[in-house]
Design an enzyme around this catalytic site. Structure first.
Site, PDB file in Angstrom:
ATOM      1  N   LEU A  40     -10.747 -25.659 -25.230  1.00 15.63           N
ATOM      2  CA  LEU A  40     -10.188 -25.390 -24.249  1.00 15.63           C
ATOM      3  C   LEU A  40      -9.272 -24.193 -24.311  1.00 15.63           C
ATOM      4  CD1 LEU A  40      -9.154 -25.938 -21.149  1.00 15.63           C
ATOM      5  CD2 LEU A  40      -7.711 -27.517 -21.838  1.00 15.63           C
ATOM      6  N   HIS A  41      -9.495 -23.262 -23.283  1.00 14.46           N
ATOM      7  CA  HIS A  41      -8.670 -22.056 -23.377  1.00 14.46           C
ATOM      8  C   HIS A  41      -8.489 -21.362 -22.062  1.00 14.46           C
ATOM      9  CE1 HIS A  41     -12.438 -20.522 -24.571  1.00 14.46           C
ATOM     10  NE2 HIS A  41     -12.323 -19.318 -24.054  1.00 14.46           N
ATOM     11  N   VAL A  42      -7.562 -21.142 -21.366  1.00 14.60           N
ATOM     12  CA  VAL A  42      -7.454 -20.389 -20.108  1.00 14.60           C
ATOM     13  C   VAL A  42      -6.987 -18.913 -20.246  1.00 14.60           C
ATOM     14  CG1 VAL A  42      -5.844 -20.599 -17.837  1.00 14.60           C
ATOM     15  CG2 VAL A  42      -6.299 -22.672 -19.148  1.00 14.60           C
TER      16      VAL A  42
END
Length: 146
Positions: free
Chosen positions: A92-94
């Protein structure tokens, strides 16, 4: 096997950190859409955002908001873009970056092969801006990771 982001967080691979706390780190992407484009990455490996707890997602978005504010002040733009895609790395990465038009949301229109010195300058500017906004502790921790 550890993900690419875990290897960067653990210091096995280089990264341009601008933020670090006990939940997440923020580092610049090597292929930015616009100057200052960063990614908020949880320390815990979570494959996609649907697998993350509400608390983790709230923290990632909260940090992204702080980074987006600093990006707009430092690099200009009308708004801060936010994207959770996650196809490149199964961790997960924003993404958060300064934008001035809908064209700045074209994730295929990235700046490739930017010189390391340019990326280093962008990271330094963003760290300085975050520190000036009261986040010096998180920036200091980020410097210890790099």
């Amino acid at each position: 096997m550890a993900t690419l982001f875990t290897r960067i967080i653990d210091g096995e691979l280089p990264g341009r950190f601008v933020w670090a706390d006990d939940v997440c780190v923020v580092l610049l992407t090597i292929e930015p859409i616009t100057n200052g484009h960063a990614m908020v990455v949880p320390r815990t490996e979570v494959t996609q955002w649907l697998d993350a707890s509400d608390e983790l997602m709230a923290r990632l978005v909260s940090v992204a908001r702080r980074v987006g504010t600093a990006q707009l002040e430092e690099f200009g733009g009308e708004r801060a873009g936010l994207l959770v895609e996650g196809y490149g790395v199964p961790h997960l990465h924003v993404h958060v970056w300064p934008t001035s038009s809908p064209a700045d949301f074209d994730v295929h229109r990235v700046q490739r092969d930017l010189p390391a010195a340019v990326l280093d300058e962008h990271a330094a500017r963003l760290r300085d801006r975050l520190a000036s906004q009261g986040h010096a502790l998180e920036v200091a921790e980020a410097l210890e990771l790099s």
